[in-house]
Design a protein around this motif. Structure first.
Motif, PDB file in Angstrom:
ATOM      1  N   PHE A  66      23.011   1.857 -63.224  1.00 30.57           N
ATOM      2  CA  PHE A  66      24.086   0.874 -63.288  1.00 30.57           C
ATOM      3  C   PHE A  66      25.064   1.155 -62.159  1.00 30.57           C
ATOM      4  O   PHE A  66      25.106   2.252 -61.606  1.00 30.57           O
ATOM      5  CB  PHE A  66      24.809   0.895 -64.646  1.00 30.57           C
ATOM      6  CG  PHE A  66      25.217   2.270 -65.096  1.00 30.57           C
ATOM      7  CD1 PHE A  66      26.425   2.819 -64.733  1.00 30.57           C
ATOM      8  CD2 PHE A  66      24.362   3.011 -65.886  1.00 30.57           C
ATOM      9  CE1 PHE A  66      26.786   4.083 -65.142  1.00 30.57           C
ATOM     10  CE2 PHE A  66      24.705   4.287 -66.303  1.00 30.57           C
ATOM     11  CZ  PHE A  66      25.925   4.821 -65.934  1.00 30.57           C
ATOM     12  N   GLN A 111      26.696   3.926 -57.549  1.00 33.19           N
ATOM     13  CA  GLN A 111      25.614   3.603 -58.462  1.00 33.19           C
ATOM     14  C   GLN A 111      25.107   4.914 -59.044  1.00 33.19           C
ATOM     15  O   GLN A 111      24.983   5.904 -58.323  1.00 33.19           O
ATOM     16  CB  GLN A 111      24.477   2.879 -57.747  1.00 33.19           C
ATOM     17  CG  GLN A 111      24.841   1.481 -57.333  1.00 33.19           C
ATOM     18  CD  GLN A 111      23.644   0.753 -56.728  1.00 33.19           C
ATOM     19  OE1 GLN A 111      22.599   1.334 -56.469  1.00 33.19           O
ATOM     20  NE2 GLN A 111      23.801  -0.527 -56.500  1.00 33.19           N
ATOM     21  N   GLN A 144      26.458   1.685 -70.570  1.00 36.54           N
ATOM     22  CA  GLN A 144      25.189   1.130 -71.043  1.00 36.54           C
ATOM     23  C   GLN A 144      24.273   0.902 -69.851  1.00 36.54           C
ATOM     24  O   GLN A 144      24.715   0.424 -68.805  1.00 36.54           O
ATOM     25  CB  GLN A 144      25.431  -0.182 -71.780  1.00 36.54           C
ATOM     26  CG  GLN A 144      24.185  -0.727 -72.431  1.00 36.54           C
ATOM     27  CD  GLN A 144      24.511  -1.870 -73.375  1.00 36.54           C
ATOM     28  OE1 GLN A 144      25.582  -1.929 -73.945  1.00 36.54           O
ATOM     29  NE2 GLN A 144      23.571  -2.779 -73.513  1.00 36.54           N
ATOM     30  N   GLY A 186      21.955  -0.589 -67.202  1.00 36.68           N
ATOM     31  CA  GLY A 186      21.859  -1.936 -66.658  1.00 36.68           C
ATOM     32  C   GLY A 186      23.186  -2.558 -66.295  1.00 36.68           C
ATOM     33  O   GLY A 186      23.290  -3.251 -65.299  1.00 36.68           O
ATOM     34  N   CYS A 187      24.234  -2.316 -67.119  1.00 37.42           N
ATOM     35  CA  CYS A 187      25.496  -2.998 -66.851  1.00 37.42           C
ATOM     36  C   CYS A 187      26.713  -2.097 -66.916  1.00 37.42           C
ATOM     37  O   CYS A 187      27.834  -2.583 -66.767  1.00 37.42           O
ATOM     38  CB  CYS A 187      25.659  -4.187 -67.786  1.00 37.42           C
ATOM     39  SG  CYS A 187      25.518  -3.774 -69.513  1.00 37.42           S
ATOM     40  N   ASP A 211      30.841  -3.021 -68.506  1.00 38.37           N
ATOM     41  CA  ASP A 211      31.184  -4.421 -68.741  1.00 38.37           C
ATOM     42  C   ASP A 211      29.902  -5.227 -68.865  1.00 38.37           C
ATOM     43  O   ASP A 211      29.459  -5.853 -67.923  1.00 38.37           O
ATOM     44  CB  ASP A 211      32.052  -4.949 -67.600  1.00 38.37           C
ATOM     45  CG  ASP A 211      32.561  -6.348 -67.879  1.00 38.37           C
ATOM     46  OD1 ASP A 211      32.298  -6.889 -68.971  1.00 38.37           O
ATOM     47  OD2 ASP A 211      33.227  -6.906 -66.999  1.00 38.37           O
ATOM     48  N   CYS A 212      29.308  -5.162 -70.023  1.00 40.44           N
ATOM     49  CA  CYS A 212      28.000  -5.799 -70.222  1.00 40.44           C
ATOM     50  C   CYS A 212      28.087  -7.305 -70.366  1.00 40.44           C
ATOM     51  O   CYS A 212      27.088  -7.983 -70.330  1.00 40.44           O
ATOM     52  CB  CYS A 212      27.293  -5.178 -71.422  1.00 40.44           C
ATOM     53  SG  CYS A 212      26.860  -3.461 -71.092  1.00 40.44           S
ATOM     54  N   ASN A 246      29.837  -9.331 -68.182  1.00 44.65           N
ATOM     55  CA  ASN A 246      29.753  -9.871 -66.831  1.00 44.65           C
ATOM     56  C   ASN A 246      28.750  -9.149 -65.942  1.00 44.65           C
ATOM     57  O   ASN A 246      28.575  -9.529 -64.796  1.00 44.65           O
ATOM     58  CB  ASN A 246      31.134  -9.832 -66.169  1.00 44.65           C
ATOM     59  CG  ASN A 246      32.125 -10.696 -66.902  1.00 44.65           C
ATOM     60  OD1 ASN A 246      31.770 -11.748 -67.420  1.00 44.65           O
ATOM     61  ND2 ASN A 246      33.363 -10.245 -66.981  1.00 44.65           N
ATOM     62  N   GLY A 247      28.148  -8.086 -66.452  1.00 44.53           N
ATOM     63  CA  GLY A 247      27.140  -7.368 -65.683  1.00 44.53           C
ATOM     64  C   GLY A 247      27.672  -6.475 -64.579  1.00 44.53           C
ATOM     65  O   GLY A 247      26.927  -6.041 -63.724  1.00 44.53           O
ATOM     66  N   LYS A 248      28.997  -6.212 -64.573  1.00 43.98           N
ATOM     67  CA  LYS A 248      29.538  -5.273 -63.604  1.00 43.98           C
ATOM     68  C   LYS A 248      30.613  -4.426 -64.285  1.00 43.98           C
ATOM     69  O   LYS A 248      31.123  -4.783 -65.330  1.00 43.98           O
ATOM     70  CB  LYS A 248      30.094  -5.974 -62.375  1.00 43.98           C
ATOM     71  CG  LYS A 248      31.317  -6.814 -62.624  1.00 43.98           C
ATOM     72  CD  LYS A 248      31.792  -7.438 -61.339  1.00 43.98           C
ATOM     73  CE  LYS A 248      33.178  -8.033 -61.559  1.00 43.98           C
ATOM     74  NZ  LYS A 248      33.723  -8.581 -60.352  1.00 43.98           N
ATOM     75  N   ALA A 249      30.951  -3.323 -63.672  1.00 47.65           N
ATOM     76  CA  ALA A 249      31.857  -2.353 -64.284  1.00 47.65           C
ATOM     77  C   ALA A 249      33.312  -2.655 -63.950  1.00 47.65           C
ATOM     78  O   ALA A 249      33.944  -1.948 -63.184  1.00 47.65           O
ATOM     79  CB  ALA A 249      31.483  -0.957 -63.840  1.00 47.65           C
TER      80      ALA A 249
END
Length: 171
Positions: free
Chosen positions: A76, A83, A147, A149-150, A153-154, A156-159
């Motif tokens: 992630f 990353q 988590q 994959g994300c 901030d699952c 919006n898919g970004k941290a």
């Protein structure tokens, strides 16, 4: 925090009374045993050093040697262009305020993937070493487990909630 310590000490007392007490290696897959996140906290580390979804772990209490198992590789991104990548098996040696001989965790710095080999807690800071350099971050960045994959901030898919307050220093 007090609840985690109470849970830790209650589980420790149960372990000392159980048949496992004669063996120094704990292998855990579920049930009433401590989670890997609670084990980290028992050694004075925040739970967020491990991503959500650790399936099982084993710990040799006499040496501190541990293994944590995910069902697959996990990666992630974090705010600040870092990353992280976790292999399905993470291992190392744990003691109070120190994780050493780590394998299975790497960070992307610029265009290179570097293995995180040691984490040391110094009061409210965590120092991450990749061998040739290190970086220090406030411990409050790691109270929550990311988590796969994300990250954090699952939706919006970004941290977007993770704040990097430091960076890896140059050599």
């Amino acid at each position: 925090m007090a609840l985690h310590l109470t849970t830790f000490f209650a589980a420790l007392l149960l372990l000392l009374r159980s048949p496992l007490a004669s063996s120094t290696t704990l292998s855990v897959t579920g049930g009433d045993a401590l989670s890997p996140y609670e084990i980290l906290q028992g050694y004075n580390f925040p739970a967020g050093l491990l991503p959500k979804g650790v399936l099982k772990y084993d710990l040799d209490e006499s040496t501190g040697r541990f293994h944590a198992y995910l069902n697959a590789s996990c990666s992630f991104g974090l705010e600040g262009s870092y990353q992280l990548k976790y292999k399905p098996t993470i291992s190392g040696i744990i003691s109070d305020n120190k994780l050493r001989n780590l394998s299975g965790i790497s960070v992307k710095v610029l265009f290179l993937w570097l293995n995180i080999v040691e984490v040391v807690r110094d009061q409210d800071l965590l120092e991450f070493s990749v061998g040739i350099t290190s970086a220090t971050f406030p411990i409050d960045n790691f109270y929550e487990s990311p988590q796969c994959g994300c990250g954090f901030d699952c939706v919006n898919g970004k941290a977007s909630r993770f704040r990097i307050k430091s960076s890896f220093s140059s050599i």
